[in-house]
Design an enzyme around this catalytic site. Structure first.
Site, PDB file in Angstrom:
ATOM      1  N   LYS A  68       4.681   4.887  -1.517  1.00 46.22           N
ATOM      2  CA  LYS A  68       4.942   6.326  -1.636  1.00 46.22           C
ATOM      3  C   LYS A  68       6.355   6.678  -1.192  1.00 46.22           C
ATOM      4  CE  LYS A  68       0.178   8.018  -0.701  1.00 46.22           C
ATOM      5  NZ  LYS A  68      -0.680   6.836  -0.604  1.00 46.22           N
ATOM      6  N   TYR A  91      -2.961  14.305   4.005  1.00 46.06           N
ATOM      7  CA  TYR A  91      -2.547  13.074   3.364  1.00 46.06           C
ATOM      8  C   TYR A  91      -3.487  12.745   2.204  1.00 46.06           C
ATOM      9  CZ  TYR A  91      -0.873   8.321   2.910  1.00 46.06           C
ATOM     10  OH  TYR A  91      -0.332   7.174   2.429  1.00 46.06           O
ATOM     11  N   PHE A 104       0.833  -1.201   0.000  1.00 45.33           N
ATOM     12  CA  PHE A 104       0.000   0.000   0.000  1.00 45.33           C
ATOM     13  C   PHE A 104       0.876   1.262   0.000  1.00 45.33           C
ATOM     14  CE2 PHE A 104      -3.406  -2.980   1.667  1.00 45.33           C
ATOM     15  CZ  PHE A 104      -4.158  -2.940   0.529  1.00 45.33           C
ATOM     16  N   SER A 105       0.607   2.201   0.920  1.00 44.36           N
ATOM     17  CA  SER A 105       1.281   3.509   0.809  1.00 44.36           C
ATOM     18  C   SER A 105       2.746   3.505   1.198  1.00 44.36           C
ATOM     19  CB  SER A 105       0.536   4.552   1.634  1.00 44.36           C
ATOM     20  OG  SER A 105      -0.759   4.727   1.088  1.00 44.36           O
ATOM     21  N   VAL A 106       3.259   2.355   1.640  1.00 48.36           N
ATOM     22  CA  VAL A 106       4.717   2.260   1.776  1.00 48.36           C
ATOM     23  C   VAL A 106       5.352   2.538   0.409  1.00 48.36           C
ATOM     24  CG1 VAL A 106       6.621   0.651   2.239  1.00 48.36           C
ATOM     25  CG2 VAL A 106       4.650   0.733   3.782  1.00 48.36           C
TER      26      VAL A 106
END
Lengths: 440, 440
Positions: free
Chosen positions: B157, B260, B153-155
């Site tokens: 980013k 966010y 997921f947003s890791v």
């Protein structure tokens, strides 16, 4: 009709199927349809007229398919075949400069053609030739590179068939048993009464129309069930390859003649999963990908149930495909380990029923051939045999010449009858050259 | 309200969002919802009530998501990040037996909890702890193994942000420029007037609702445009992440406060592609996957245009995620090579604007933190910083303790505010243990 005329007529008939659209598509030659030159999917994002999409079917139209086949993975959910952390088997190189000029006579013509000309005539994307385990020739064209994972289409079947032949040699699968002994779910389908052997050799009498140019053919409906072809918004057919197989009816007698039907390969995948309790994906990984010094993890198209498309879902790099072919040529041995039992290799190379094959009538480019364990066997004086996929995907193994050819292509026509005339005699000529025989 | 009460209230509010369905889903604890025990996708084919599908949304429902997160790839078209043929970096092992019993006090409670209890409370799927580059602790639960490529997921980013920070340090990207200097297509969107720095640090004033439980939120519409969430049959919205971004409006002023919004990360991917002429996928491969001794090719969710989901599409194995974290901890060096410029690492670790972060108000579990270059920076006395993804995905880097933690989880609640209370104090306690400090 003389043989050449039959082949020419068959090639024309195939090219003409799909009528006008298909014949228009044929107008661009290999250079004109070079996907790098046409700029498909270049830009961030690509302009609308340069996008190649799954949903609108453009991914499978010529000339877009010349880009798609090397970028198949981004159209489909896939699962990996992990290579693990073993060292890569680097082929020694001994490149020859006499191959491009090698000439041969195409099956459907009288004029000689050079090997190099044939690459264009075939819309070749990539080709590598091994001789005694060394790379003697390697070329990449268009958007295809050594790293590209090209769709192998029905070459996939030969991996599955080699698994099945291996399990048979190891006593884990009994080809004499009925399909329904392993998969009771097929009791009310056209597979009822067929043996596993008949599935392995494609002599079942199932009703399954394999016409790639007909959007309602069973092959397309089968692919659609497995998400391997676009579904209409109102699709309410079976979901999954294994949900489609039980819906197949019967058309002829089992065991009478060879008829190429992809559903047999997916049934075979189901059978060997049931026989062993190990999913096909894991078996491919354990037996081949973790053991042959592969360069890359490969990828398999999977349906919504996680079942791989055993009939045509493998994406693989060219040299990794060649590693598989080379293991076959070495009698199933790799690095001193027997990866495939010798008995399985000999059961493949001895071939299947030539009479059952000849009865089919649809393969004028393959006279005297047979089909065994999902491999095409030439019975020529070199004992050559092939894995074959639509639009020109191929592994060609010539045991006498100690030669393995792996080829990817993106020919506008699906059927190999349009591609064989400039391929098979080229491969035979190269086999003679490498075996130091005089041309005949 | 005292801090603990605020955190507890926030956790309850998050858990209650999505109302009854969500609260019912919460009833199964980690052991009860163990995906191996529940038998998701077992069988060939799996029985209908054990299938987990993309199309019907079950892939993202608890408890099915406990299976999905470790099998994300089979729901989406992906592209690989090739590791190449460099040798695998095998972490030395120095496993400790005092970690499971380590106790800490959860943020939202008074009773101490052990590290081992926290793994269950967090619905942890897999966790590895490195100390001075050695594995001191490693566990896999449920269906997750060392080979599993879990969705990060947003890791994701933070990988993109590290690319952007690297390009900045190398003079290839200018954060002071306007977004529209690199991507003119965003001139009529809410990104107009924002700087690249504001996108990197998520202080843009774009209108983008990031509520995961609302099916019509922008985050879901954005995912749907990129095929990363199911589309209805009559879908006629934008096709592609880069087709969605120009449709985003404006809600506040740029640069005033941290908010966010995943769209910033996808805009950043677009910006760095334009700045360099090299697609994000290739940059990730060249800078990280080919250089850090990865065990596996990783995978990226891509849209129909081949654009990766920079905001959340990375699938990676646990130890490969730890390798990235360890390179960060080592100041961007790996095997003697400066993979990420030291200036980029220090620009991340020094953090972003604490005032802009505090203004947000939605992060009671992160008091005094900031956000910089797509990383979450604690400003605690160990200088810890994190990559964070919904449902508990995390890289936690504690420079003072020379510790890196990589964790995958499948918590029923998306927001980390529900997960931090039993994670962050556990990580801090472990940092103190490894740094040989007294507990406080």
């Amino acid at each position: 009709m003389p043989k050449k005329a039959i082949i020419a007529a068959a090639a024309i008939a195939v090219a003409a199927s799909g009528a006008q659209a298909q014949s228009e598509r044929k107008q661009l030659d290999a250079a004109e349809s070079d996907p790098a030159k046409l700029g498909w999917m270049q830009g961030t994002p690509p302009p609308a007229d340069k996008q190649v999409k799954f949903e609108d079917g453009s991914y499978f139209r010529f000339p877009q398919l010349r880009w798609s086949f090397s970028n198949w993975r981004q159209f489909f959910p896939t699962l990996p075949l992990h290579r693990g952390d073993a060292p890569v088997h680097a082929f020694p190189r001994a490149e020859r400069d006499d191959i491009d000029a090698l000439t041969f006579t195409p099956l459907s013509g009288d004029k000689p053609m050079s090997w190099k000309e044939a690459l264009g005539a075939n819309y070749t994307d990539a080709i590598v030739v091994l001789h005694k385990g060394k790379i003697v020739y390697e070329r990449y064209m268009g958007v295809t590179t050594a790293a590209s994972q090209h769709i192998a289409f029905s070459v996939t079947k030969s991996y599955i068939g080699t698994l099945a032949a291996s399990l048979t040699a190891e006593g884990k699968l009994d080809p004499a048993k009925l399909v329904t002994d392993y998969v009771p779910e097929l009791a009310d389908s056209g597979f009822a009464g067929a043996t596993v052997r008949q599935v392995m050799d494609m002599t079942t009498g199932i009703a399954f129309d394999e016409t790639y140019t007909n959007a309602d053919a069973d092959i397309i409906r089968h692919a659609r069930a497995g998400r391997a072809a676009p579904r209409r918004a109102d699709y309410n057919g079976p979901d999954g390859f294994l949900a489609f197989l039980p819906t197949i009816g019967k058309q002829g007698e089992h065991g009478e003649r060879f008829t190429y039907r992809t559903a047999n390969s997916d049934a075979l995948g189901w059978i060997i999963t049931r026989a062993t309790g190990i999913p096909v994906r894991e078996q491919l990984e354990q037996r081949f990908w973790s053991k042959l010094g592969m360069e890359q993890d490969a990828a398999l198209v999977v349906d919504a149930q996680g079942t791989p498309f055993a009939g045509g879902g493998l994406m693989v790099s060219l040299r990794d495909m060649a590693r598989f072919g080379e293991m076959m040529r070495q009698g199933g041995k790799w690095n001193g380990q027997q990866v495939v039992p010798a008995a399985a290799i000999s059961d493949i190379t001895k071939g299947g029923g030539k009479a059952e094959f000849a009865k089919n009538g649809a393969y004028p480019t393959l006279p005297g051939w047979s089909y065994r364990n999902q491999w095409w066997v030439s019975h020529n004086d070199h004992g050559a045999y092939m894995a074959r996929g639509i639009h020109g995907q191929a592994i060609y193994i010539d045991p006498k010449a100690e030669m393995v050819i792996a080829r990817f292509a993106s020919h506008p026509v699906a059927g190999n009858v349009a591609i064989d005339p400039t391929s098979i005699p080229a491969y035979e000529a190269l086999g003679r050259l490498l075996a130091d025989e005089k041309r005949n």
